[in-house]
Scaffold this motif. Structure first.
Motif, PDB file in Angstrom:
ATOM      1  N   ALA A 265       0.820  -1.209   0.000  1.00 37.77           N
ATOM      2  CA  ALA A 265       0.000   0.000   0.000  1.00 37.77           C
ATOM      3  C   ALA A 265       0.855   1.260   0.000  1.00 37.77           C
ATOM      4  O   ALA A 265       0.452   2.287  -0.541  1.00 37.77           O
ATOM      5  CB  ALA A 265      -0.928  -0.012   1.212  1.00 37.77           C
ATOM      6  N   LEU A 266       2.048   1.163   0.586  1.00 38.44           N
ATOM      7  CA  LEU A 266       2.949   2.313   0.624  1.00 38.44           C
ATOM      8  C   LEU A 266       3.731   2.477  -0.673  1.00 38.44           C
ATOM      9  O   LEU A 266       4.505   3.422  -0.821  1.00 38.44           O
ATOM     10  CB  LEU A 266       3.919   2.166   1.804  1.00 38.44           C
ATOM     11  CG  LEU A 266       3.283   2.280   3.188  1.00 38.44           C
ATOM     12  CD1 LEU A 266       4.279   1.873   4.271  1.00 38.44           C
ATOM     13  CD2 LEU A 266       2.771   3.696   3.435  1.00 38.44           C
ATOM     14  N   GLY A 267       3.554   1.539  -1.609  1.00 38.94           N
ATOM     15  CA  GLY A 267       4.208   1.655  -2.894  1.00 38.94           C
ATOM     16  C   GLY A 267       5.583   1.033  -2.970  1.00 38.94           C
ATOM     17  O   GLY A 267       6.321   1.274  -3.935  1.00 38.94           O
ATOM     18  N   ILE A 268       5.968   0.237  -1.976  1.00 37.10           N
ATOM     19  CA  ILE A 268       7.278  -0.406  -1.986  1.00 37.10           C
ATOM     20  C   ILE A 268       7.251  -1.598  -2.944  1.00 37.10           C
ATOM     21  O   ILE A 268       6.347  -2.438  -2.851  1.00 37.10           O
ATOM     22  CB  ILE A 268       7.677  -0.880  -0.576  1.00 37.10           C
ATOM     23  CG1 ILE A 268       7.622   0.295   0.404  1.00 37.10           C
ATOM     24  CG2 ILE A 268       9.061  -1.505  -0.594  1.00 37.10           C
ATOM     25  CD1 ILE A 268       8.578   1.411   0.084  1.00 37.10           C
TER      26      ILE A 268
ATOM     27  N   ARG B  79      16.966  -1.321  -4.810  1.00 39.07           N
ATOM     28  CA  ARG B  79      17.306  -0.115  -5.567  1.00 39.07           C
ATOM     29  C   ARG B  79      16.508   1.086  -5.090  1.00 39.07           C
ATOM     30  O   ARG B  79      16.986   2.223  -5.143  1.00 39.07           O
ATOM     31  CB  ARG B  79      17.071  -0.367  -7.055  1.00 39.07           C
ATOM     32  CG  ARG B  79      18.090  -1.331  -7.673  1.00 39.07           C
ATOM     33  CD  ARG B  79      17.762  -1.663  -9.114  1.00 39.07           C
ATOM     34  NE  ARG B  79      18.767  -2.534  -9.704  1.00 39.07           N
ATOM     35  CZ  ARG B  79      18.659  -3.150 -10.869  1.00 39.07           C
ATOM     36  NH1 ARG B  79      17.546  -2.973 -11.596  1.00 39.07           N
ATOM     37  NH2 ARG B  79      19.627  -3.906 -11.329  1.00 39.07           N
ATOM     38  N   THR B  80      15.279   0.845  -4.631  1.00 38.44           N
ATOM     39  CA  THR B  80      14.496   1.937  -4.049  1.00 38.44           C
ATOM     40  C   THR B  80      15.165   2.461  -2.793  1.00 38.44           C
ATOM     41  O   THR B  80      15.236   3.679  -2.565  1.00 38.44           O
ATOM     42  CB  THR B  80      13.076   1.452  -3.726  1.00 38.44           C
ATOM     43  OG1 THR B  80      12.396   1.117  -4.936  1.00 38.44           O
ATOM     44  CG2 THR B  80      12.286   2.530  -2.990  1.00 38.44           C
TER      45      THR B  80
ATOM     46  N   GLU C 127      12.411  10.294   0.045  1.00 37.47           N
ATOM     47  CA  GLU C 127      11.796  10.157   1.362  1.00 37.47           C
ATOM     48  C   GLU C 127      10.368  10.679   1.329  1.00 37.47           C
ATOM     49  O   GLU C 127      10.103  11.754   0.791  1.00 37.47           O
ATOM     50  CB  GLU C 127      12.604  10.917   2.419  1.00 37.47           C
ATOM     51  CG  GLU C 127      14.025  10.413   2.583  1.00 37.47           C
ATOM     52  CD  GLU C 127      14.796  11.204   3.616  1.00 37.47           C
ATOM     53  OE1 GLU C 127      14.188  12.107   4.235  1.00 37.47           O
ATOM     54  OE2 GLU C 127      15.996  10.924   3.797  1.00 37.47           O
ATOM     55  N   ARG C 128       9.479   9.894   1.920  1.00 38.16           N
ATOM     56  CA  ARG C 128       8.080  10.306   2.017  1.00 38.16           C
ATOM     57  C   ARG C 128       7.685  10.379   3.494  1.00 38.16           C
ATOM     58  O   ARG C 128       7.887   9.427   4.255  1.00 38.16           O
ATOM     59  CB  ARG C 128       7.182   9.307   1.303  1.00 38.16           C
ATOM     60  CG  ARG C 128       5.699   9.631   1.445  1.00 38.16           C
ATOM     61  CD  ARG C 128       4.848   8.515   0.872  1.00 38.16           C
ATOM     62  NE  ARG C 128       3.443   8.745   1.179  1.00 38.16           N
ATOM     63  CZ  ARG C 128       2.508   7.810   1.129  1.00 38.16           C
ATOM     64  NH1 ARG C 128       2.825   6.584   0.770  1.00 38.16           N
ATOM     65  NH2 ARG C 128       1.256   8.086   1.417  1.00 38.16           N
TER      66      ARG C 128
ATOM     67  N   VAL D 165      10.723   5.621  -0.579  1.00 39.61           N
ATOM     68  CA  VAL D 165       9.811   5.049  -1.572  1.00 39.61           C
ATOM     69  C   VAL D 165      10.390   5.298  -2.967  1.00 39.61           C
ATOM     70  O   VAL D 165      11.317   6.092  -3.135  1.00 39.61           O
ATOM     71  CB  VAL D 165       8.399   5.662  -1.453  1.00 39.61           C
ATOM     72  CG1 VAL D 165       7.808   5.371  -0.084  1.00 39.61           C
ATOM     73  CG2 VAL D 165       8.447   7.166  -1.697  1.00 39.61           C
ATOM     74  N   PRO D 166       9.844   4.618  -4.004  1.00 41.20           N
ATOM     75  CA  PRO D 166      10.369   4.827  -5.356  1.00 41.20           C
ATOM     76  C   PRO D 166      10.318   6.286  -5.784  1.00 41.20           C
ATOM     77  O   PRO D 166       9.358   6.998  -5.485  1.00 41.20           O
ATOM     78  CB  PRO D 166       9.454   3.948  -6.222  1.00 41.20           C
ATOM     79  CG  PRO D 166       8.980   2.883  -5.292  1.00 41.20           C
ATOM     80  CD  PRO D 166       8.826   3.553  -3.969  1.00 41.20           C
ATOM     81  N   ALA D 167      11.334   6.722  -6.481  1.00 44.90           N
ATOM     82  CA  ALA D 167      11.405   8.122  -6.925  1.00 44.90           C
ATOM     83  C   ALA D 167      10.338   8.365  -7.986  1.00 44.90           C
ATOM     84  O   ALA D 167      10.022   7.486  -8.779  1.00 44.90           O
ATOM     85  CB  ALA D 167      12.783   8.414  -7.491  1.00 44.90           C
TER      86      ALA D 167
END
Length: 348
Positions: free
Chosen positions: A96-99, A108-109, A115-116, A346-348
């Protein structure tokens, strides 16, 4: 960075753990630790220096690292990295957090993401919630019972860890540091400590650590009675068709439910996690310091939904599920939102 590997992750999917660790070690200065008890986790994080914490494990492992950093008042110092390893239901929060779920992409993330800021739900006993709270607990496939500051596995988890959780055990003696920290890797470390405590009592089962006639002694009878009381204590689980629980629910001081009418369900979800499966809008927004409170009664066709910053629930002994761990029973609990209290890469 300090890479904290959950012992259960190594047992569930050791290959993914090895791949993620190799990717991190190939691109950064890494110290690897596999803490097998809350005391070890506390020590490892307290002595990490300027190293950024990275968790390899499931949602429970992430929750325990955040809980420890919150207790040490170090949660706002560094962003936390996460490489999810576990069954689909055990990494729902990470998803849900997008990881990314794939270990190379997740690693790589950690190395190149951004940072979120995320909100945190803190209860009046010092516990933290990253996702959601359900009252009464839904008795998920893997639950835990929290009490006295320790976490106990109480359901015979599918990973077969018994009383041991994702990052730490509820009981166990700390081993020497070299037995759990290896700068070159963690493949040769023992997967668990032999000092784990059985969780039969927490699971509501009766175990007799001696001859059967020991149950007839005053101590044995008292132990058996206490176990039976725990097994039938009201509010521990939601049963289909049950009339509900008489609870007083307040959100920011406004009364949503009182003990004169039963409540079937109370759910509290951080607004930043609206993308968690089961939500209506499926969005994930920025930290806004609010939770969505849902109250459902047996008689009502629709649930009452409000947004608030503080939620208080009181009544007869009730249990609650916070981040898929069953806690309680308690008579009262207050949760307060801490806006942007921690950061996740989290992913850029």
């Amino acid at each position: 960075m300090l890479v904290v590997i959950a012992p259960t992750a190594r047992r569930v999917d050791g290959e993914s753990v090895r791949i993620a660790r190799d990717v991190l070690c190939g691109s950064a200065a890494v110290k690897v630790a596999v803490p097998e008890s809350p005391a070890e986790l506390d020590r490892v994080l307290a002595h990490r220096g300027r190293k950024r914490p990275v968790v390899i494990g499931d949602d429970r492992a992430l929750q325990r690292v955040v809980q420890t950093l919150h207790r040490q008042r170090e949660l706002a110092v560094d962003a936390v990295g996460l490489i999810p390893v576990g069954e689909a239901a055990e990494v729902a929060l990470a998803r849900a957090l997008g990881i990314p779920e794939e270990p190379v992409a997740a690693a790589r993330t950690v190395l190149g993401g951004h940072e979120r800021s995320l909100d945190l739900l803190v209860d009046d006993s010092g516990g933290v919630v990253l996702g959601e709270v359900y009252i009464p607990g839904r008795a998920p496939a893997r639950t835990g019972v929290r009490g006295g500051g320790a976490l106990h596995d109480a359901s015979g988890a599918p990973d077969g860890t018994g009383a041991r959780g994702a990052v730490g055990a509820s009981a166990g003696h700390a081993e020497p540091e070299e037995a759990h920290e290896d700068p070159d890797g963690a493949d040769d470390l023992p997967p668990c400590s032999p000092s784990a405590k059985p969780a039969a009592a927490d699971h509501g089962t009766i175990s007799a650590p001696g001859p059967w006639w020991s149950l007839l002694t005053p101590a044995g009878l008292g132990r058996t009675a206490r176990t039976l009381v725990r097994a039938v204590r009201p509010g521990t689980l939601a049963l289909p068709g049950s009339p509900g629980h008489r609870l007083r629910v307040e959100a920011d001081g406004d009364l949503l439910a009182d003990i004169d009418r039963p409540v079937r369900l109370v759910a509290v979800r951080l607004a930043t996690l609206d993308g968690v499966p089961g939500t209506a809008n499926g969005r994930t927004g920025p930290a806004d310091g609010a939770v969505e409170v849902l109250v459902r009664t047996p008689a009502a066709d629709r649930a009452l939904r409000v947004r608030a910053r503080t939620v208080t629930v009181a009544g007869r002994a009730f249990s609650y599920e916070a981040d898929s761990e069953l806690s309680g029973p308690v008579r009262s609990r207050t949760w307060t939102v801490r806006p942007a209290a921690w950061r996740l890469t989290v992913p850029a």
